[in-house]
Design an enzyme around this catalytic site. Structure first.
Site, PDB file in Angstrom:
ATOM      1  CG  ASP A   1      -1.972   1.047   1.186  1.00  0.00           C
ATOM      2  OD1 ASP A   1      -2.313   1.499   0.073  1.00  0.00           O
ATOM      3  OD2 ASP A   1      -2.474   1.442   2.253  1.00  0.00           O
TER       4      ASP A   1
ATOM      5  CD1 TRP B   1       7.236   7.013  -1.242  1.00  0.00           C
ATOM      6  CD2 TRP B   1       7.056   7.056  -3.478  1.00  0.00           C
ATOM      7  NE1 TRP B   1       8.502   7.057  -1.756  1.00  0.00           N
ATOM      8  CE2 TRP B   1       8.414   7.081  -3.129  1.00  0.00           C
ATOM      9  CE3 TRP B   1       6.709   7.064  -4.819  1.00  0.00           C
ATOM     10  CZ2 TRP B   1       9.427   7.125  -4.082  1.00  0.00           C
ATOM     11  CZ3 TRP B   1       7.717   7.116  -5.776  1.00  0.00           C
ATOM     12  CH2 TRP B   1       9.058   7.147  -5.405  1.00  0.00           C
TER      13      TRP B   1
ATOM     14  CG  HIS C   1       0.581   2.567  -9.254  1.00  0.00           C
ATOM     15  ND1 HIS C   1       0.271   2.045  -8.019  1.00  0.00           N
ATOM     16  CD2 HIS C   1      -0.459   3.375  -9.585  1.00  0.00           C
ATOM     17  CE1 HIS C   1      -0.900   2.523  -7.624  1.00  0.00           C
ATOM     18  NE2 HIS C   1      -1.366   3.335  -8.548  1.00  0.00           N
TER      19      HIS C   1
ATOM     20  CB  SER D   1      -8.351  -5.010  -4.233  1.00  0.00           C
ATOM     21  OG  SER D   1      -8.863  -3.720  -4.505  1.00  0.00           O
TER      22      SER D   1
ATOM     23  CG  ASN E   1      -7.155  -1.748  -6.300  1.00  0.00           C
ATOM     24  OD1 ASN E   1      -6.221  -2.514  -6.068  1.00  0.00           O
ATOM     25  ND2 ASN E   1      -7.479  -0.781  -5.449  1.00  0.00           N
TER      26      ASN E   1
ATOM     27  CG  LEU F   1      -6.878  -7.983   7.450  1.00  0.00           C
ATOM     28  CD1 LEU F   1      -7.619  -9.205   7.952  1.00  0.00           C
ATOM     29  CD2 LEU F   1      -5.458  -8.373   7.038  1.00  0.00           C
TER      30      LEU F   1
END
Ligand code: FPP
Length: 249
Positions: free
Chosen positions: A12, A17, A29, A57, A60, A187
Site C-alpha cells: 500500500d 508516496w 506504481h 483488488s 481497485n 485487511l
C-alpha cells in the site's frame, strides 16, 4: 529465527508516496514494481515457501480508468519481463482472484507466465489480481450449494477443511504473516478467512520505500511473536517441547 511458511503482503501507499513528492500517482506504481522484484528475490533467497502479493483488488477496478490501465500495463510488462527471472530463481507463479476481469493481453501474459513456471519447485509466488476475499467466500458458498444440490456433498461433511477446498487458495497453507505498508491498519478484503491466525506487521513506510532490509526487520518482528492459536502460553511451550521457563522460577 523462525520464518513464516506463507508470507502475504498488502503493498500500500504507492499513490500517496508519489503525491508527497509532487508527482502523479502512476509514478508510485512504477516504483512499486521495482520493490516487487526486490521482495520476491529476497523472500526466495530466504527460502520462504509461499509469497502472496496483493497486486490488484476487486475494488481497485473503481479507480480512474487511466490508473487502472497503467496498472494493467505494468502487470503485463512485469509478467513478460520477469518470467525468465522467476524460472532462474525456481519460482512457481500462480494467481488468485477473478482474472476474467483482466484485459485479454494481461490474461494471456499471466497464463503464459504461469505455464512457463509450473514445473518449478521453489517458492510459490501468488499474485492476488482482481481479488476480493468476500467475493471469494461468496463464490465458495455458491459452489458448495450447487455441489450439494447435485448430490456431491452432505451437510455433515462441511467443516473448515472442506470450506478451504472451495477457496481460491485451496492447497495453500494459511498466511503466517501479513505485512502491510503505508501505516494503515486494515485487511482491505484480503484473505479474510485465511488470515484467522496470521500475525500482522504494519510498516509505516509506503511500498515504494519498502526495501529488503524492511522485509528482514518485519520477519524479525514476526519471529519474536508468540503464536498461541487460542491456547495459553504454557501450552504452546509444552507442545514445542521446550517447557515453560517461567515455571522454573
Ligand atoms: C496500493 O497503493 C497499491 C496498488 C493498488 C497496486 C499495487 C501494485 C504494484 C505494487 C505494482 C504492480 C504490481 C505488479 C505485480 C506488477 P495505492 O495506490 O493504494 O496507494 P495509496 O493508498 O497511497 O493511494
Amino acid at each position: 529465527m523462525s520464518l513464516p511458511n506463507h508470507l502475504a503482503i498488502i503493498m500500500d501507499g504507492n499513490g500517496r508516496w508519489a503525491q508527497s513528492l509532487g508527482k502523479r500517482r502512476l509514478f508510485g506504481h512504477i516504483k512499486g514494481v521495482g520493490r516487487v522484484r526486490e521482495v520476491v528475490k529476497t523472500a526466495a533467497k530466504l527460502n520462504i515457501s509461499f509469497l502472496t502479493l496483493y497486486a490488484f483488488s476487486m475494488e481497485n477496478w473503481m479507480r480512474p480508468k487511466e490508473e487502472v490501465k497503467l496498472l494493467m500495463n505494468l502487470l503485463i510488462k512485469f509478467l513478460k519481463k520477469e518470467t525468465r527471472e522467476l524460472n532462474r530463481q525456481n519460482i512457481r507463479l500462480q494467481s488468485i482472484g477473478d482474472t476474467s476481469y483482466l484485459p485479454e493481453e494481461a490474461q494471456t501474459a499471466l497464463a503464459l507466465a504461469i505455464d512457463s513456471t509450473k514445473g518449478n519447485s521453489g517458492m510459490v509466488l501468488t499474485l492476488a489480481l482482481s481479488y476480493g476475499s468476500r467475493q471469494e467466500i461468496t463464490q465458495a458458498i455458491r459452489q458448495i450449494i450447487i455441489d450439494h444440490k447435485n448430490g456431491g456433498n452432505s451437510i455433515e461433511e462441511i467443516d473448515e477443511a472442506f470450506v478451504n477446498n472451495y477457496l481460491q487458495t485451496a492447497g495453500m497453507p494459511d498466511p503466517d504473516l501479513i505485512i502491510r505498508t503505508s501505516g494503515e491498519y486494515r485487511l482491505s478484503n484480503f484473505l479474510l478467512w485465511q488470515a484467522a491466525y496470521a500475525e500482522i506487521v504494519i510498516i509505516e513506510k509506503a511500498w515504494p520505500d519498502f526495501v529488503a532490509e524492511d522485509l528482514v526487520r518485519a520477519l524479525e518482528e514476526y519471529s519474536s511473536r508468540e503464536r498461541r492459536f487460542g491456547k495459553t502460553s504454557a501450552q504452546v511451550c509444552e507442545q514445542s517441547g521446550q517447557g515453560d521457563i517461567r515455571e522454573l522460577n
